[in-house]
Design a protein around this motif. Sequence first.
Motif, PDB file in Angstrom:
ATOM      1  N   GLN A 256       4.537  -5.787 -11.740  1.00 49.02           N
ATOM      2  CA  GLN A 256       4.873  -6.738 -12.805  1.00 49.02           C
ATOM      3  C   GLN A 256       5.666  -7.930 -12.278  1.00 49.02           C
ATOM      4  O   GLN A 256       5.724  -8.971 -12.938  1.00 49.02           O
ATOM      5  N   ASN A 257       6.260  -7.786 -11.105  1.00 49.12           N
ATOM      6  CA  ASN A 257       7.077  -8.861 -10.546  1.00 49.12           C
ATOM      7  C   ASN A 257       6.486  -9.457  -9.275  1.00 49.12           C
ATOM      8  O   ASN A 257       7.219 -10.019  -8.451  1.00 49.12           O
TER       9      ASN A 257
ATOM     10  N   ARG B 200      -3.135   0.032 -19.675  1.00 48.01           N
ATOM     11  CA  ARG B 200      -2.197  -0.950 -20.230  1.00 48.01           C
ATOM     12  C   ARG B 200      -2.489  -2.353 -19.695  1.00 48.01           C
ATOM     13  O   ARG B 200      -1.644  -2.995 -19.067  1.00 48.01           O
TER      14      ARG B 200
ATOM     15  N   THR C 108      -2.514   0.765 -14.889  1.00 44.11           N
ATOM     16  CA  THR C 108      -2.856  -0.661 -14.942  1.00 44.11           C
ATOM     17  C   THR C 108      -4.123  -0.890 -15.753  1.00 44.11           C
ATOM     18  O   THR C 108      -4.286  -1.951 -16.361  1.00 44.11           O
TER      19      THR C 108
ATOM     20  N   GLY D 124      12.076  -3.904  -9.666  1.00 39.75           N
ATOM     21  CA  GLY D 124      11.354  -5.084 -10.117  1.00 39.75           C
ATOM     22  C   GLY D 124      12.132  -6.360  -9.861  1.00 39.75           C
ATOM     23  O   GLY D 124      11.578  -7.376  -9.415  1.00 39.75           O
TER      24      GLY D 124
ATOM     25  N   LYS E  85      11.216  -9.749  -7.582  1.00 35.61           N
ATOM     26  CA  LYS E  85      11.281 -11.089  -8.166  1.00 35.61           C
ATOM     27  C   LYS E  85      12.165 -12.002  -7.324  1.00 35.61           C
ATOM     28  O   LYS E  85      11.810 -13.163  -7.060  1.00 35.61           O
TER      29      LYS E  85
ATOM     30  N   ASN F 264      -4.932 -11.895  -9.389  1.00 40.07           N
ATOM     31  CA  ASN F 264      -4.784 -10.695 -10.223  1.00 40.07           C
ATOM     32  C   ASN F 264      -5.501  -9.480  -9.632  1.00 40.07           C
ATOM     33  O   ASN F 264      -5.691  -8.480 -10.311  1.00 40.07           O
TER      34      ASN F 264
ATOM     35  N   LEU G  10      -0.096  -5.196 -20.377  1.00 39.65           N
ATOM     36  CA  LEU G  10       1.119  -5.369 -19.583  1.00 39.65           C
ATOM     37  C   LEU G  10       0.841  -5.728 -18.127  1.00 39.65           C
ATOM     38  O   LEU G  10       1.683  -6.345 -17.471  1.00 39.65           O
ATOM     39  N   PHE G  11      -0.316  -5.308 -17.629  1.00 34.50           N
ATOM     40  CA  PHE G  11      -0.644  -5.537 -16.214  1.00 34.50           C
ATOM     41  C   PHE G  11      -1.923  -6.367 -16.117  1.00 34.50           C
ATOM     42  O   PHE G  11      -3.028  -5.855 -16.321  1.00 34.50           O
ATOM     43  N   ASN G  12      -1.762  -7.614 -15.786  1.00 39.53           N
ATOM     44  CA  ASN G  12      -2.908  -8.515 -15.686  1.00 39.53           C
ATOM     45  C   ASN G  12      -3.508  -8.418 -14.290  1.00 39.53           C
ATOM     46  O   ASN G  12      -3.585  -9.392 -13.541  1.00 39.53           O
TER      47      ASN G  12
ATOM     48  N   LEU H 204       4.941   0.211 -10.386  1.00 45.14           N
ATOM     49  CA  LEU H 204       4.443  -0.630 -11.480  1.00 45.14           C
ATOM     50  C   LEU H 204       5.405  -1.777 -11.790  1.00 45.14           C
ATOM     51  O   LEU H 204       4.984  -2.883 -12.121  1.00 45.14           O
ATOM     52  N   ALA H 205       6.714  -1.516 -11.662  1.00 48.95           N
ATOM     53  CA  ALA H 205       7.699  -2.581 -11.861  1.00 48.95           C
ATOM     54  C   ALA H 205       7.522  -3.665 -10.796  1.00 48.95           C
ATOM     55  O   ALA H 205       7.659  -4.864 -11.087  1.00 48.95           O
TER      56      ALA H 205
END
Length: 516
Positions: free
Chosen positions: A220-221, A252, A249, A182, A186, A4, A255-257, A216-217
């Motif tokens: 997240q992926n 939020r 990040t 994103g 993935k 992370n 949403l963002f670990n 940011l997308a």
Amino acid sequence: MSSNQLIIFDTTLRDGEQSPGAAMTKEEKIRVARQLERLGVDVIEAGFAAASPGDFDAISNIAKQIKDSTICSLARANEKDIARAGEAIRHANRGRVHTFIATSPIHMQHKLRMSEDQVVEQAIKAIGWARQYTDDVEFSAEDAARSEMDFLVRIFDAVIQAGVKTINVPDTVGYMIPEVWGARFKELLTRVPNSDKVIWSTHCHNDLGMAVANSLAAVQNGARQVECTINGLGERAGNASLEEIVMATRVRKDLFNVTTNIRSEEIVPTSRLVSTITGYVVQPNKAIVGANAFAHESGIHQDGVLKHRETYEIMRAEDVGWKANKLTLGKLSGRAAFRARLDEIGIGIESDEHLNELFVRFKDLADRKAEIFDEDLQALASGQSHEHAAKFQLKELEVTSKTGQTPRAHVLLTVDGQEQAAAENGSGPVDAVFKAIEVIAKSKSSLELYQVNAITSGTDSQGEVLVRLNQDGRIVTGQGADTDIVIASAKAYLSALNWLHTEAKTNPQKDEAAAI
């Protein structure tokens, strides 16, 4: 590294410097690099070593002086470029070579004139060459956004087997939207063999205004490195903004670990330094670092904030560095206190002579301005960076401007040490000054930008003027600061003219394709 942990890769000194007129001298690059280190940036892309001897020298000096951040040099996927990059980072505590080759059909066909097999073979060779200099090698697939997915999977598999540590997937032309970008990450992390053995990075341009959202997308992926710049600086519409990525990040977390090593209280000082040095002023409504980012005009908003800050503010201004760094210095302050403050805000002193030059300027400003701020010192430092070797210097300036009459300017310059005078009329006092200077300089350049900003608040504030000149396609930016805005304008114009007469601040990427 923790799964992370989000690596912040700053390319202000390389990709950001490709903005027209934003190129920096070696000394200015070192100042920015020191501040980026203070900010907590993980990787500083210090330049493109093969572009010019000046860029090589700047990267090498940064590598010697920066201890906490990884120092990176960009290189095309050829042996000569990579050798220059490897040599430039040789003295770094932690050095990285970042090599790239285009992978989209349009680039391979029209720019490289290479087949897919040839591109893969060249990429593998490049990783091998780079590993002779460092184990920390990054590979970028230029124009990945318009590349075929099957080919990306193939080339990324190949470079992982060749020993790359980081794979960067760039949206070189700012073509993507978040949902699609994103999904692309993935799919790559799912299909590329051994994808868990490397760090995946995203590098987004802002042509459609979505560089931050796309970055940011990607995070997240699965992306765990973001390539970005201070203030979103960069060619065309710019790059993803470091400050927006970091604070998004952080605010939020639901949403963002992820976590970063960025010391957020240094964001605003870094933004101001980069803006002052490059001449690219931050728009007032810019997120995080704009002058209005935490201003509330609406009465309803003001009432809510006064009662409870979180009604209309999602972060504290203090957390990103919005604070008054007022000097406790004045006309009676000595050199020791003055030098200590310069060190604190990242202005390096090269010699006693350099300190004396700055100190004289400080004393002169203190005679004219009641309060001195850190921003004033940044302007002083930038304004003298090449004056000692300037071709053109302002000796005297007299301007007559009266209602109903045509403004007229008389200037006395020293040109290579010899005094020359000229007088001209203009539509306004600044126009008259510029025309009078041109009578002497005969630069035949066109004025592309004239911009005035108050460095600090108050009627005695220094005005900072930015002038951008274009001489047969060569673009330079000049800066001038003074409590008299007409004098500041003359200084800025002369500063730009002086850059036209030196090779020290030309854009190192002008003749080298280095768009990632």
